[in-house]
Design an enzyme around this catalytic site. Structure first.
Site, PDB file in Angstrom:
ATOM      1  N   HIS A   1      38.352 132.661  89.723  1.00 44.74           N
ATOM      2  CA  HIS A   1      37.614 132.210  88.535  1.00 44.74           C
ATOM      3  C   HIS A   1      38.512 131.351  87.645  1.00 44.74           C
ATOM      4  CE1 HIS A   1      34.644 132.821  85.179  1.00 44.74           C
ATOM      5  NE2 HIS A   1      35.720 132.551  84.468  1.00 44.74           N
ATOM      6  N   GLU A   2      39.691 131.855  87.319  1.00 41.89           N
ATOM      7  CA  GLU A   2      40.592 131.128  86.417  1.00 41.89           C
ATOM      8  C   GLU A   2      41.178 129.895  87.094  1.00 41.89           C
ATOM      9  OE1 GLU A   2      40.745 131.682  83.300  1.00 41.89           O
ATOM     10  OE2 GLU A   2      39.593 133.535  83.372  1.00 41.89           O
TER      11      GLU A   2
ATOM     12  N   HIS B   1      38.740 127.054  86.888  1.00 37.79           N
ATOM     13  CA  HIS B   1      38.785 126.371  85.582  1.00 37.79           C
ATOM     14  C   HIS B   1      39.941 125.371  85.552  1.00 37.79           C
ATOM     15  CE1 HIS B   1      35.657 128.489  83.522  1.00 37.79           C
ATOM     16  NE2 HIS B   1      36.261 129.667  83.508  1.00 37.79           N
TER      17      HIS B   1
END
Length: 210
Positions: A22-23, A26
């Site tokens: 997820h990170e 980004h």
């Protein structure tokens, strides 16, 4: 105690993958659209140690497993200089959407592994099934949670990017209180009813793969 250790063993890998990808998503999206801040800080990586928050990634999820409550947690947010994006207002939404999109892709992968666990018959089929079920649940939860339209959650960033400049500025001023609003929803038991219909929709879409 044995039951808790078993739960931690089953959930540890899916949780680490969920927050790490997820990170990293980004960070990748931010670099793709012109801001290399996260990349320069070593956050565009699949190394979970770069993304783990001791409280949000470790302590809180364990407490949720112990109490049998709603699985809740967070990672260290990836630093993004939105003014460094080539088109800050437009690109903000794609950077924000990258994390939940990554969780959806991971949920699909875990569904496929769950399907695999149902057709194989060996010593690994049951552990794979349990871990896959955990992986699907964690990624769906993280995806829907982050799409709640409260800054600084990803959903809040997406909404902000779609609003006219003046309205977007006023909306962004909610951000310092966003985490407290979220915690208030969690403690009052309102968070789960808000998320459940959307989670059920995602589960339905994923079920079409089985």
């Amino acid at each position: 105690m044995d039951d808790l250790i078993q739960k931690i063993t089953i959930y540890a890998l899916p949780v680490l993958f969920a927050i790490t990808v997820h990170e990293a998503a980004h960070a990748y999206a931010a670099k793709r659209f012109g801001d290399a801040t996260a990349y320069m800080m070593g956050r565009m990586t699949l190394n979970p140690l770069k993304h783990i928050d001791p409280i949000g990634t470790v302590l809180l999820p364990i407490l949720c497993l112990v109490t049998g409550g709603f699985l809740f947690g967070w990672a260290k947010p990836v630093p993004v200089n939105f003014s460094g994006l080539r088109n800050p207002k437009r690109d903000m939404r794609w950077v924000a959407a990258a994390g939940p999109a990554a969780n959806f892709v991971m949920a699909v992968i875990w569904v496929l592994l769950l399907k695999l666990s149902m057709v194989i018959d060996n010593d690994y089929s049951v552990p794979l099934r349990l871990m896959s079920q955990a992986g699907v649940g964690i990624n769906v939860t993280l995806m829907v949670l982050n799409l709640i339209p409260i800054p600084p959650l990803d959903g809040g960033r997406i909404v902000e990017s779609l609003l006219p400049p003046g309205t977007a500025y006023r909306y962004s001023r909610i951000e310092p209180y966003g985490v407290w609003i979220l915690m208030g929803l969690l403690l009052t038991g309102l968070l789960s009813p808000i998320m459940r219909p959307f989670m059920n929709l995602v589960y339905y879409l994923l079920s079409q793969l089985l």
